[in-house]
Design an enzyme around this catalytic site. Structure first.
Site, PDB file in Angstrom:
ATOM      1  N   HIS A 169      87.046  18.971 -17.434  1.00 26.88           N
ATOM      2  CA  HIS A 169      88.570  18.797 -17.262  1.00 26.88           C
ATOM      3  C   HIS A 169      88.662  17.976 -15.911  1.00 26.88           C
ATOM      4  CE1 HIS A 169      90.162  22.208 -20.090  1.00 26.88           C
ATOM      5  NE2 HIS A 169      89.884  20.860 -20.937  1.00 26.88           N
ATOM      6  N   TRP A 174      94.313  17.002 -14.453  1.00 30.77           N
ATOM      7  CA  TRP A 174      93.599  18.090 -13.540  1.00 30.77           C
ATOM      8  C   TRP A 174      93.419  17.485 -12.324  1.00 30.77           C
ATOM      9  CZ3 TRP A 174      92.811  17.750 -18.877  1.00 30.77           C
ATOM     10  CH2 TRP A 174      92.859  18.755 -19.546  1.00 30.77           C
ATOM     11  N   HIS A 189      84.941  18.984 -29.312  1.00 30.65           N
ATOM     12  CA  HIS A 189      85.377  19.497 -30.647  1.00 30.65           C
ATOM     13  C   HIS A 189      84.920  19.445 -31.826  1.00 30.65           C
ATOM     14  CE1 HIS A 189      89.871  20.261 -28.942  1.00 30.65           C
ATOM     15  NE2 HIS A 189      88.975  20.532 -28.009  1.00 30.65           N
ATOM     16  N   ARG A 205      86.469  14.785 -25.399  1.00 37.55           N
ATOM     17  CA  ARG A 205      87.310  15.961 -26.263  1.00 37.55           C
ATOM     18  C   ARG A 205      86.934  16.124 -27.817  1.00 37.55           C
ATOM     19  NH1 ARG A 205      93.152  16.280 -28.011  1.00 37.55           N
ATOM     20  NH2 ARG A 205      93.327  18.360 -28.470  1.00 37.55           N
TER      21      ARG A 205
END
Ligand code: CCH
Length: 285
Positions: free
Chosen positions: A177, A193, A43, A39
C-alpha cells in the site's frame, strides 16, 4: 541447420524477458498503471485456500467476468485486465493469462523502485469459469470504527492464514500500500496512502507508525485521513498498529527498508505461486 536450436526461444516458447519488457513499457508510459497491476497480480492469487487447495493464481480465472464481479475486484475489469490484453494477443496461446498477470505484478514492483521478486512460469489457464472460487476470499476493508467486524485483526488473520501466511508475512505484504490509491469509482474509498504512490518504499509503515490518523468526515465509507487531508488509511491498515503482534513488524519495517524489501520479496513470491503446480524458475529481469 546444425545450430538451428539456437534460434528456439527459451522456456517453452515464450521469451519472458520480452514479455516483462512490454509490461515495463506500459508502466513507463503511465506509472499510475503500475500499482493497479500489482493489485491485479495479488487478487489473481489471493483466492487460495490451503485446506481445499483451490483458488490461487494457477488458472488465471480473474479474467472471467464471474470473478471480476467479486466485491474486492471492483475496478479491475475496466483497468488492469484490459491493459494486459495487447500483451496477451502479441504472445498468443504460448503465454497464459495466469503467468501474465503474476508477472505484471513483479515487473511493476521492480519498475517502481522495489525489489526484484523471483518469479516462475508455467501456469496453465483454466478454460472456463467453473474454477472461479466463491466471493469473499479477499480481505474486506469494510468501514467501521476500530474493532468493528470485519475490519479487525481476526479478519486479517482468517483471510491470510487461509492462504498460508503468518503475522509477519501479512504485515510485509501490506507494505504494497506504499503504491497506488483508492478510487471512489472502484472500492468507494478515496486517496493515496503515501505522497509517492508510484514509488515502492517503506513509507507506508513509517506513516502508519508516526502520523496522527483521524476519521475522515465525508459521505463515503469509514476511512482515516492525516491532518493535511492528503493521505488515507483503510480500517484494515490501522489494524496493523492496533494489534501488538502486527505492530512490532510495522515498527521494524518502518526503520529498516532493506529487511522490508527482503521479506516482501519472499512473501510476494509465495503469494504468486499459491495454487500452482509444475512451475519453472524463470529469469525475467
Ligand atoms: Fe490493497 N487495496 N488491500 N493490497 N492494494 C486497494 C488498493 C491496492 C485492501 C484493500 C484495498 C493488499 C491488502 C489489502 C494494493 C496491494 C495490496 C484498495 C483500493 C482497497 C480497498 C482499490 C481501488 O479503489 O482502486 C485490504 C482490505 C487489504 C487487506 O490486507 C495486499 C496484500 C497487496 C499486495 C501485496 C495496491 C498496489 C493497491 C493500489 C491499486 C491502484 O489502483 O492504485
Amino acid at each position: 541447420a546444425a545450430h538451428a536450436w539456437r534460434l528456439l526461444p527459451l522456456s517453452g516458447g515464450v521469451d519472458y524477458k520480452a514479455v516483462a519488457g512490454d509490461i515495463s513499457s506500459i508502466i513507463k508510459e503511465d506509472p499510475n498503471k503500475g500499482p493497479t497491476l500489482v493489485r491485479l497480480s495479488w487478487h489473481s492469487s489471493g483466492t487460495y485456500d490451503k485446506m481445499s487447495k483451490d483458488g490461487g493464481s494457477g488458472g488465471g480465472t480473474i479474467r472471467f467476468k464471474e470473478e471480476l464481479a467479486h466485491g474486492g475486484n471492483a475496478g479491475l475489469g475496466e483497468t488492469a485486465v484490459p491493459w494486459m490484453e495487447d500483451v496477451k494477443t502479441k504472445y498468443g496461446d504460448s503465454l497464459s493469462y495466469a503467468d501474465l498477470y503474476t508477472l505484471a505484478g513483479v515487473v511493476a514492483i521492480k519498475e517502481l523502485g522495489g525489489p526484484t521478486v523471483p518469479w516462475s512460469s508455467g501456469r496453465v489457464d483454466a478454460l472456463d469459469p467453473s474454477a472461479v472460487t466463491p466471493d469473499g476470499r479477499l480481505p474486506g476493508a469494510d468501514s467501521g470504527p476500530p474493532g468493528a467486524d470485519p475490519s479487525d485483526a481476526a479478519h486479517l488473520r482468517t483471510i491470510f492464514n487461509r492462504m498460508g501466511f503468518n503475522d509477519q508475512e501479512i504485515v510485509a505484504l501490506s507494505g504494497a500500500h506504499a503504491l497506488g490509491r483508492c478510487h471512489t469509482t472502484a472500492s468507494g474509498y478515496d486517496g493515496p496512502w503515501t505522497p509517492t504512490p508510484t514509488m515502492f518504499n517503506n513509507l507506508y509503515f513509517s506513516l502508519l507508525d508516526s502520523v496522527k490518523w483521524t476519521q475522515r468526515d465525508w459521505k463515503g465509507p469509514f476511512q482515516y485521513e492525516d491532518e493535511g487531508k492528503s493521505l488515507m488509511m483503510l480500517p484494515t491498515d490501522l489494524v496493523l498498529i492496533q494489534d501488538d503482534d502486527f505492530k512490532k513488524y510495522v515498527s521494524m519495517y518502518a526503520k529498516d527498508q532493506a529487511t522490508f524489501f527482503a521479506d516482501f520479496s519472499k512473501a510476494f513470491n509465495k503469494l504468486e505461486e499459491l495454487g500452482t503446480t509444475g512451475l519453472k524458475s524463470t529469469t525475467w529481469a
